[in-house]
Design an enzyme around this catalytic site. Structure first.
Site, PDB file in Angstrom:
ATOM      1  N   SER A 751       4.350-110.128  -2.479  1.00 26.36           N
ATOM      2  CA  SER A 751       5.014-110.778  -3.600  1.00 26.36           C
ATOM      3  C   SER A 751       6.083-109.919  -4.269  1.00 26.36           C
ATOM      4  CB  SER A 751       3.990-111.237  -4.635  1.00 26.36           C
ATOM      5  OG  SER A 751       3.415-110.123  -5.244  1.00 26.36           O
ATOM      6  N   LYS A 794      -0.128-113.194 -13.547  1.00 27.50           N
ATOM      7  CA  LYS A 794       1.143-112.467 -13.562  1.00 27.50           C
ATOM      8  C   LYS A 794       1.969-112.872 -14.781  1.00 27.50           C
ATOM      9  CE  LYS A 794       1.529-111.801  -8.587  1.00 27.50           C
ATOM     10  NZ  LYS A 794       2.151-112.293  -7.347  1.00 27.50           N
TER      11      LYS A 794
END
Ligand code: ADP
Length: 863
Positions: A751, A794
């Site tokens: 990511s 996140k």
């Protein structure tokens, strides 16, 4: 009652207070002397005494609990027995003490206490006659005249004769007693017999207090009759067998337990004397399954043959003790009411709606279907998000016992399954131990941190755990120590983990994973005020009238002193504040208040807080302006007090400070501890086109770095990027170094792809990345942006760090629904399906290429 004939006891007696029973006239008793008071008495009276009189002391039963016997003299029982110390034995081990052999002479009443220390001495009044010798004839004369007493004493005498007649005359002490019955004065018989037959101390005390002879006969006659009845019963049941152990059994099988009161002292006592018999009774009483019972009886048989000094005796004994303690058939009844469960879960936990909903579904199914062989619930999430405490609430809603088994670091399968009994120091595993602790066979077991199970040469604990969790097998779970099967099918197992990645796959397969996400700042504030602060106040013995923490202080604690997904360090910080305040409260002082702050902060707290808390927060302020009445309570923690207690801020907003050079960008990472922001830095120097990566990266991450580099190289012309020597290949004559700070933490995953592209684009173009943007997304060689996991965590991390714009992959747009509205409101989300869009959103004014004119960032939410 003192007579002018007979022996007189001294009118002043030193008093010995004893817990060990009641000394009656005519009987002999052993008294152990340990208290300082009694030791003094023995040393200064008995050991130094020369005359007979000085060995006569007053013995008074001490009814006060020995544990609470303190220095000061307890209230004395008013009647005691004067006793002759026949023998004094001293010993130094294990601590200095004496043992006295004392023969009771006669009753006395304490007339006046003359002195209390070092041992009490009293003026006494003698209550019983003390004859030197009375022949039976004289005796009958003495008792004879008044008719009723004569009849009473006659009945008593006959009962005593009957009792002695029931005993075995071949025993010398019984024969002697028979002879004594005729030679003793009748009036002494109640005392003598009451101390011989089995009576409780309370009953003996009543006999002691019966000063009048008539009353004494009346008190003791029923005791004597009881003893006779008991003996009759015992003899009836005892007849068939003579063998000792079998005798006890036979009595028990008949359903009649000879209570202590039925046996004569001299007869010894079945229960105390023979503890294997007690054990046997327990073994038979706990209702264990047939195979376990068989093993126990076999072990018992071995135990009986073993001398106690053999080491194996203790082993076998421990084993049997455990077997009888295990809850083979003991369970609690489930009291599940879904409505109540919902209320309880809601009142115990703020937020975590999804988890609570799933737990309720699980419980509802359980209610409909009484045995549920479904999957095991496994709560997965960062530390301190309430996994354990939800487990505890489930136990409460079901009315079951709760037990937590910590599996972190367990790497030996005998931890789960126990050691075989052949090992020295062998013991059962944690499951069986847990069952012993809770004492029922249907508790809720929380298997904490299943992802931290280790592996070693001693076998794989995960496979042992598999057996425990498998509904097909766990009804006959065999612990190595027990060596017989125990049914675990009634136990409700719940597991917790920080991440599913390290849970052994076979184990994971049996579990239903429920993700527990981190909390937002607002949720944390609510949790703090609804749960953590009240809980910590209670733990520290404080009340809301003594300590108040306004909401903006809580916010400060959260943002400046903690950086976590859960609320564990928040709770610790609140604990630290409570401790500091507790000291002040104990000292009776107030915390140094800042001059201005409380007046501002407290009403703010009142605005946001619950009504109750808010109102209280207002009170001190109303008064605090008035310097004439210094308000001591409550202590309101403002930001200055906070700094005083917790020290300087641990975390500052650092994002904008660090984005002051080209070649730095903020990525978003997911770790088992929740979401985190991650800085990515790049620099270039003259060289031969090498790419260096540092910061403990996994393989996937290294590949992403190469992908990012390749994509930029292939698009360098398009974006008019230049290298150090003026060419368009960024790597020509240039070395690149990409670094992921916090190098001690291993990072992996795809990511960070978009972040690396952004960092490199910033480095090659010399432009600054926007200081308020963070991003996540996987990239492909063709410049597409692919979806990634952990979006909620996140985003929350980005929000915690003060970021304003978050770039996520387009296909992750649906995940934004999970994000609380207030967080969404404060953030811009840019969804990107390719790298052009990422770059355009990451740089102020966009990042236009020649073939792709500036596309405006697609902002999905700024509600
Ligand atoms: P975990 O098992 O996830 O590591 P704990 O269950 O030990 O975390 O939780 C730590 C503390 O935080 C506990 O005191 C718990 O009561 C509290 N807590 C966590 N989440 C919540 C919540 N949503 N509501 C109330 N208290 C919570």
């Amino acid at each position: 009652m003192s007579s002018n004939s007979g022996i007189q006891i001294p009118s002043r007696l030193p008093l010995l207070l004893t817990h060990e029973g009641v000394l009656l006239p005519g009987s002999t008793m052993r008294i152990s002397v340990e208290t300082a008071r009694n030791m003094h008495l023995v040393k200064s009276r008995l050991l130094k005494g020369t005359s007979l009189k000085s060995t006569i002391i007053g013995v008074i039963p001490n009814t006060r609990d020995p544990e609470h016997d303190t220095e000061d003299l307890p209230t004395l029982h008013s009647i005691g027995t004067a006793g002759l110390a026949v023998q004094v034995v001293g010993s130094n081990w294990p601590k200095p003490h004496y043992t006295l052999l004392i023969t009771g002479l006669c009753r006395f009443r304490v007339a006046q206490l003359l002195k209390e220390g070092p041992f009490p001495v009293a003026e006494v009044e003698q209550l019983d006659k003390l004859e030197q010798y009375t022949s039976p004839e004289e005796m009958s004369e003495a008792a004879g005249p008044d008719g009723e007493l004569g009849e009473l004493s006659q009945r008593f005498y006959q009962a005593a004769v009957q009792l002695v007649g029931m005993l075995d005359m071949s025993v010398p002490v019984v024969a002697k007693l028979r002879r004594l019955l005729d030679s003793l004065p009748r009036e002494t018989l109640p005392d003598v017999l009451a101390s011989m037959i089995h009576t409780s101390n309370k009953e003996k005390l009543q006999v002691l207090d019966a000063v009048s002879l008539e009353e004494r006969f009346k008190k003791t006659l029923p005791l004597l009759t009881r003893q006779i009845e008991g003996l009759k019963l015992l003899q009836k049941t005892r007849k068939p067998r003579r063998d000792d152990d079998k005798r006890v059994l036979a009595v028990r099988k008949g359903g009649v337990l000879p209570g202590r009161q039925f046996s004569l002292d001299e007869e010894g006592d079945d229960e105390d004397g023979d503890d294997t018999a007690v054990l046997e009774r327990k073994v038979k009483g706990v209702n264990m399954p047939e195979p376990a019972l068989r093993v126990c009886l076999k072990e018992l048989k071995r135990l009986k043959k073993m001398p106690q000094s053999m080491p194996e005796y203790a082993l076998t004994r421990n084993y049997l003790d455990l077997m009888v303690e295990l809850p083979w058939s003991k369970s609690t009844t489930d009291c599940l009411d879904i409505h109540a469960a919902r209320v309880l879960l809601d009142s115990d936990h703020y937020a975590m709606e999804k988890l609570k909903r799933r737990v309720l579904e699980y419980l509802a199914v359980r209610q409909l279907k009484s045995t549920l062989k479904g999957p095991i619930l496994c709560f997965v999430g960062p530390p301190g998000v309430g996994k354990t405490s939800v487990g505890r609430s489930i136990a409460r809603t079901l009315g079951r016992e709760f037990h937590r088994i910590a599996l972190g670091g367990v790497c030996d399968q005998s931890d789960i399954r126990g050691h075989r009994r052949t090992y020295v120091g062998s013991m059962p595993g944690r499951i069986i131990n847990g069952l012993k602790t809770v004492g029922v066979n249907n508790p809720v077991f929380l298997l904490d941190e299943v992802d931290k199970l280790g592996k070693s040469l001693q076998g794989d604990p995960a496979s042992a755990l598999l057996e425990v969790l498998d509904p097909e097998q766990n009804h006959s779970f065999t612990d190595h120590y027990l060596n017989v099967a125990f049914d675990l099918s009634q136990v409700l197992f719940i597991a917790t983990a920080n991440s599913t990645a390290t849970i052994p796959p076979a184990l994971l397969d049996r579990m239903e994973v429920l993700q527990v996400q981190g909390y937002t700042q607002e949720e944390k504030v609510e949790i703090a005020h609804r749960h953590l602060i009240p809980h910590q106040l209670e733990q520290h013995g404080l009340t809301p009238q003594q300590l108040q923490i306004p909401q903006d202080t809580t916010q400060d604690i959260i943002s400046k002193y903690t950086r976590e997904a859960g609320v564990r360090s928040l709770e610790r910080k609140i604990g630290a504040i409570c401790r500091a305040v507790a000291v002040k409260v104990a000292e009776g002082h107030n915390v140094t208040k800042s001059e201005a702050a409380p007046a501002e902060s407290a009403p703010q707290g009142a605005e946001h807080g619950e009504g109750k808390r808010g109102r209280r927060a207002e009170e001190p302020d109303g008064v605090s302006g008035d310097m004439a009445v210094p308000p001591d309570m409550p202590i309101v923690i403002d930001h200055i007090a906070l700094k005083d207690i917790l020290g300087p801020h641990v975390f500052e907003m650092e994002v904008s400070e660090r984005l002051t050079l080209p070649g730095v960008a903020v990525g978003l990472a997911w770790t088992p501890l929740g979401g985190e922001i991650m800085f990515v830095e790049a620099s270039r120097m003259e060289g031969e086109g090498q790419l260096t990566l540092t910061g403990q990266l996994g393989d996937v991450m290294k590949e992403s770095a190469h992908l990012a580099m390749s994509w930029l190289r292939s698009n360098a012309k398009n974006y008019q990027l230049t290298n150090l020597v003026g060419g368009s290949d960024p790597l020509e004559g240039t070395d690149i170094h990409l670094h992921f700070p916090a190098g001690a933490v291993t990072k992996d995953g795809p990511s960070a792809g978009v972040t690396m592209v952004t960092v490199l684009a910033s480095l090659f173009s010399g432009r600054l990345v926007r200081s308020d943007v963070a991003m996540t997304g996987e990239i492909t060689l063709r410049g597409l942006v692919l979806p990634v996991g952990g979006i909620k965590d996140k985003v929350l991390a980005a929000h915690r760090a003060g970021v304003k714009r978050v770039i996520i992959p387009k296909r992750n747009e649906k995940d934004l629904e999970e994000i609380p509205a207030n967080v969404r409101k404060e953030l811009d989300f840019v969804t990107a399906s390719n790298l052009d869009e990422v770059l355009n959103a990451a740089f102020d004014g966009g990042f236009p290429g020649m073939s792709n004119p500036l596309t405006l960032p697609h902002i999905v939410s700024k509600l």
